[in-house]
Scaffold this motif. Structure first.
Motif, PDB file in Angstrom:
ATOM      1  N   GLY B  93      78.760 -29.061 163.411  1.00  0.00           N
ATOM      2  CA  GLY B  93      77.368 -29.471 163.581  1.00  0.00           C
ATOM      3  C   GLY B  93      77.037 -30.732 162.798  1.00  0.00           C
ATOM      4  O   GLY B  93      77.784 -31.152 161.912  1.00  0.00           O
ATOM      5  N   ALA B  95      75.000 -31.209 160.581  1.00  0.00           N
ATOM      6  CA  ALA B  95      74.878 -30.975 159.144  1.00  0.00           C
ATOM      7  C   ALA B  95      75.938 -29.953 158.721  1.00  0.00           C
ATOM      8  O   ALA B  95      75.743 -29.192 157.781  1.00  0.00           O
ATOM      9  CB  ALA B  95      73.472 -30.501 158.779  1.00  0.00           C
ATOM     10  N   LYS B  96      77.054 -29.959 159.420  1.00  0.00           N
ATOM     11  CA  LYS B  96      78.199 -29.073 159.141  1.00  0.00           C
ATOM     12  C   LYS B  96      77.814 -27.597 159.116  1.00  0.00           C
ATOM     13  O   LYS B  96      78.435 -26.786 158.430  1.00  0.00           O
ATOM     14  CB  LYS B  96      78.860 -29.462 157.820  1.00  0.00           C
ATOM     15  CG  LYS B  96      79.465 -30.871 157.844  1.00  0.00           C
ATOM     16  CD  LYS B  96      80.217 -31.112 156.565  1.00  0.00           C
ATOM     17  CE  LYS B  96      80.801 -32.504 156.517  1.00  0.00           C
ATOM     18  NZ  LYS B  96      81.410 -32.781 155.207  1.00  0.00           N
ATOM     19  N   TYR B  98      75.111 -26.359 157.763  1.00  0.00           N
ATOM     20  CA  TYR B  98      74.393 -25.995 156.527  1.00  0.00           C
ATOM     21  C   TYR B  98      72.905 -25.785 156.738  1.00  0.00           C
ATOM     22  O   TYR B  98      72.235 -25.204 155.886  1.00  0.00           O
ATOM     23  CB  TYR B  98      74.618 -27.061 155.441  1.00  0.00           C
ATOM     24  CG  TYR B  98      75.907 -26.830 154.702  1.00  0.00           C
ATOM     25  CD1 TYR B  98      77.123 -27.085 155.322  1.00  0.00           C
ATOM     26  CD2 TYR B  98      75.917 -26.311 153.411  1.00  0.00           C
ATOM     27  CE1 TYR B  98      78.313 -26.840 154.665  1.00  0.00           C
ATOM     28  CE2 TYR B  98      77.106 -26.065 152.751  1.00  0.00           C
ATOM     29  CZ  TYR B  98      78.293 -26.335 153.377  1.00  0.00           C
ATOM     30  OH  TYR B  98      79.477 -26.078 152.724  1.00  0.00           O
ATOM     31  N   ALA B  99      72.349 -26.328 157.817  1.00  0.00           N
ATOM     32  CA  ALA B  99      70.896 -26.294 157.937  1.00  0.00           C
ATOM     33  C   ALA B  99      70.422 -25.634 159.223  1.00  0.00           C
ATOM     34  O   ALA B  99      69.291 -25.197 159.306  1.00  0.00           O
ATOM     35  CB  ALA B  99      70.334 -27.704 157.855  1.00  0.00           C
ATOM     36  N   HIS B 102      68.572 -29.271 160.685  1.00  0.00           N
ATOM     37  CA  HIS B 102      68.317 -30.565 160.014  1.00  0.00           C
ATOM     38  C   HIS B 102      69.509 -31.474 160.305  1.00  0.00           C
ATOM     39  O   HIS B 102      70.488 -31.471 159.574  1.00  0.00           O
ATOM     40  CB  HIS B 102      68.185 -30.388 158.504  1.00  0.00           C
ATOM     41  CG  HIS B 102      67.050 -29.526 158.078  1.00  0.00           C
ATOM     42  ND1 HIS B 102      65.909 -30.034 157.500  1.00  0.00           N
ATOM     43  CD2 HIS B 102      66.858 -28.196 158.144  1.00  0.00           C
ATOM     44  CE1 HIS B 102      65.077 -29.048 157.225  1.00  0.00           C
ATOM     45  NE2 HIS B 102      65.624 -27.918 157.594  1.00  0.00           N
ATOM     46  N   LEU B 321      80.570 -24.626 149.827  1.00  0.00           N
ATOM     47  CA  LEU B 321      79.207 -24.650 149.277  1.00  0.00           C
ATOM     48  C   LEU B 321      79.086 -25.545 148.039  1.00  0.00           C
ATOM     49  O   LEU B 321      78.127 -26.295 147.908  1.00  0.00           O
ATOM     50  CB  LEU B 321      78.752 -23.218 148.953  1.00  0.00           C
ATOM     51  CG  LEU B 321      78.435 -22.325 150.167  1.00  0.00           C
ATOM     52  CD1 LEU B 321      78.298 -20.869 149.745  1.00  0.00           C
ATOM     53  CD2 LEU B 321      77.158 -22.783 150.863  1.00  0.00           C
ATOM     54  N   ALA B 324      79.185 -29.235 148.831  1.00  0.00           N
ATOM     55  CA  ALA B 324      77.962 -29.694 149.488  1.00  0.00           C
ATOM     56  C   ALA B 324      76.816 -29.857 148.492  1.00  0.00           C
ATOM     57  O   ALA B 324      75.953 -30.701 148.660  1.00  0.00           O
ATOM     58  CB  ALA B 324      77.564 -28.718 150.590  1.00  0.00           C
TER      59      ALA B 324
END
Lengths: 338, 328
Positions: B93, B95-96, B98-99, B102, B321, B324
């Motif tokens: 994605g 944002a990999k 993460y969101a 977003h 995590l 990031a």
């Protein structure tokens, strides 16, 4: 070694880093003057492009720093009072702290928010706070709390070079303190605690202005009561050098945590819990904390009944040692007490 | 302003791709494949398309939650694959994973989106300051909804950008509803472009359903920013065809029946930006019915492929995590 003031150490760090890296700029309200005396000749040296006075727009000051940092600059914000940073809470606690993470680590946000913090100057509830717990509960931020001119200069230089948002809590009460600072360049790394005083009986973890107060208390306790305090200054609360704290606790078997933040959910609560989780078996007595009472910080006379006082530190030391009373006899007075 | 045939086709094709992608995301949401929520952008394809296609790759674009940026980031160069994969929560994605929504691609000048309405405004001011300091003619654009103009930070950022003559293009998509509340209850005037008067910067009210008008309005604003003359506020009058967020009724408490009036929605649907552009291009002889059919078919296929790509992508590894959270 020469001795200079804390405010001048901050000024030197700014000058050196602004000379070293042209992407560094200072931004905030009246930063060309700075009421705490850290700006001196910055405006003359670097001009209005790099020493940027703004409107009273904390959200735009902090938010614009995030936006510039994303685009490759290294802004240094000065909020004048740490309390004022609250006006940019979304920008600081969400954008600066979370945007790298939110976006999968695809961006970097190298910025510093210098937040002159702390009480003992009778400036009332919205000009006196040490709000480090707000930042500690916000992963993504780093937090530096220098207690000496040496640490102030070395930590600020590290903060400016760090590729993450750093909250730099320079203490208003320490601005005029002097201490040794080398002429030659140096950095103070993040996540490395400094043992400000070696001792054997009780470990006292303290930050910021509390370090100097604890040092004075330690001197009287040594002289008058033959009690030896070891003062550990984490210097950065994130990253936190837990190993040095634990090593000291294993040695002294007693812990008092001192901080200026409100007691409830403050750094002392967190550090105390970490020690309990990691070194409970080494403790000979329950941990005690000394922090601001759970009230807003009153202005004027009442301030001294809310902010941590030296005798409260001695009382906490007495409690962990199982002693009746360790009376300082008023030999240590925090600024602002009447 | 005479737009080239290639540009006209590109603007049209981009809007069709946005519509197909939006429809695909909604279809996947109701099929239980999306791991997050979605705010459809149908009806609001034109302003973002015109903006994204007007910016250089090294210009910066901040966007808002409508379509989770789809009508802005797709035209700026983001792939529907990474856009949809983010909504699937996958490692591929934007944002990999993460969101969830977003989307971010700093390589093509998309720094991201926040969770507070209007929260990008102050960041846009700072990014524009960086553009100005760097001196390479880069500009920053921020496209946001009418609701954002209720927030203090937006006005702080406007003030900063006007005072420092920052290379910024403020683009407000006025669809008249902040979530469910009509602008008539929150703002004293319908024209948000009027805010520009207080800050002493130029402004214009633009037909946000007409992609050509949007494109033409943007060019002088962008040129002005590149030339170092400061920001412009453009207001695009537009409308969302679907509810604020998928899965909820089309609330609007102050309207009769508690929902946006159907006739209002139907009136605006007559001004569907894709259909308007289609009619223009047919009339001009730029496209034939067969071309249009092909463009729609290819867009549909592209989104089906993006859906397959997303569904086949791996979940993000929680070991990432720490990396990031803090940069080295």
């Amino acid at each position: 070694m020469r001795e200079i003031k804390y405010m001048d150490a901050i000024n030197e760090a700014m000058k050196e880093e602004m000379s070293r890296d042209e992407t560094v700029y200072l931004i905030g309200e009246d930063v060309s003057q700075d009421i705490w005396g850290t700006s001196c000749d910055l405006f003359e040296m670097f001009g209005s492009e790099r020493v940027r006075d703004t409107a009273i727009s904390e959200a735009a000051i902090i938010g614009s720093a995030v936006g510039a940092a994303i685009a490759g600059y290294r802004p240094v914000v000065n909020t004048m009072f740490a309390d004022f940073a609250m006006c940019g809470a979304d920008e600081l606690l969400h954008k600066a702290a979370k945007w790298r993470f939110t976006h999968g680590g695809k961006i970097r946000i190298p910025m510093v928010v210098r937040a002159p913090a702390g009480g003992y100057s009778r400036l009332g509830p919205e000009h006196s706070q040490c709000p480090e717990s707000l930042f500690m509960r916000t992963p993504g931020l780093k937090i530096a709390m220098p207690s000496t001119p040496y640490d102030a200069k070395g930590l600020l230089k590290t903060a400016i070079r760090d590729n993450n948002p750093v909250i730099f809590l320079e203490h208003k009460n320490l601005m005029g303190h002097t201490g040794p600072v080398p002429e030659e360049e140096y950095l103070v790394p993040f996540g490395v605690a400094d043992i400000k005083r070696e001792g054997t009986d009780v470990t006292v973890v303290a930050t910021g202005f509390m370090v100097s107060l604890a040092q004075e208390v330690a001197e009287v306790l040594q002289q008058d009561h033959d009690v030896s305090l070891e003062i550990v200054d984490p210097r950065t609360l994130e990253p936190l050098d837990l190993d040095t704290i634990l090593a000291s606790v294993r040695k002294t078997k007693h812990l008092v945590v001192v901080d200026e933040e409100t007691s409830r959910c403050g750094p002392a609560a967190e550090i105390g819990m970490l020690v309990m989780e990691n070194a409970f078996d080494y403790l000979d007595a329950p941990i005690k904390r000394v922090a601001a009472a759970n009230y807003p910080i009153p202005g004027g006379y009442l301030e001294q009944f809310v902010l941590p006082q030296p005798q409260a530190m001695a009382d906490a030391v007495a409690a962990v040692l199982g002693r009746e009373k360790l009376d300082l006899q008023g030999k240590v007075v925090a600024k602002g007490a009447m | 302003m005479e737009l080239s045939k290639e540009l006209l086709i590109d603007l049209y094709t981009t809007m069709v791709r946005i519509r197909r992608c939006d429809e695909k995301v909604i279809e996947c949401l109701f099929a239980g494949k999306l791991i997050t929520f979605y705010h459809s952008c149908q009806g609001q394809e034109a302003p973002g398309t015109a903006l994204g296609r007007s910016l250089r790759k090294d210009d910066y674009l901040y966007y808002n939650h409508r379509g989770h940026g789809l009508p802005k980031v797709l035209p700026k160069g983001m792939s529907p694959k990474t856009f949809i994969a983010e909504h699937y929560g996958r490692a591929t994605g934007a944002a990999k994973g993460y969101a969830g929504f977003h989307n971010c691609d700093i390589e093509i000048g998309i720094p991201g989106m926040g969770g507070m309405v209007g929260g990008e405004a102050t960041l846009a001011a700072g990014t524009a300051l960086a553009c100005k300091l760097r001196g390479k003619g880069q500009v920053t654009a921020n496209m946001f909804g009418d609701g954002a103009t209720g927030r203090g930070p937006f006005h702080e950022a406007m003030l900063m950008s006007a005072t420092w003559k920052l290379p910024l293009i403020w683009c407000v998509e006025n669809n008249r509803y902040q979530q469910w509340t009509c602008i008539s209850l929150t703002h004293p005037k319908e024209d948000l472009a009027d805010f520009a008067h207080g800050y002493g910067i130029p402004s214009a009210v633009v037909d946000g359903q007409d992609v050509i008008a949007c494109y033409e309005a943007l060019q002088p604003a962008i040129e002005r920013a590149r030339a170092g003359k400061g920001p412009t506020l453009l207001e695009f009058k537009t409308y969302r065809f679907r509810p604020h967020v998928e899965g909820f009724p089309d609330f609007s408490v102050q309207c009769e029946g508690g929902c946006r009036p159907e006739f209002e929605v139907e009136e605006w649907k007559k001004r569907d930006p894709i259909k308007l552009m289609e009619a223009t291009l047919l009339e001009k002889g730029v496209l034939t019915e067969a071309d249009i059919e092909r463009i729609h078919r290819e867009a549909t296929e592209e989104m089906e492929e993006a859906d397959r790509f997303s569904a086949d992508s791996p979940w993000p590894d929680p070991k990432g995590l720490d990396q990031a959270l803090y940069a080295d």
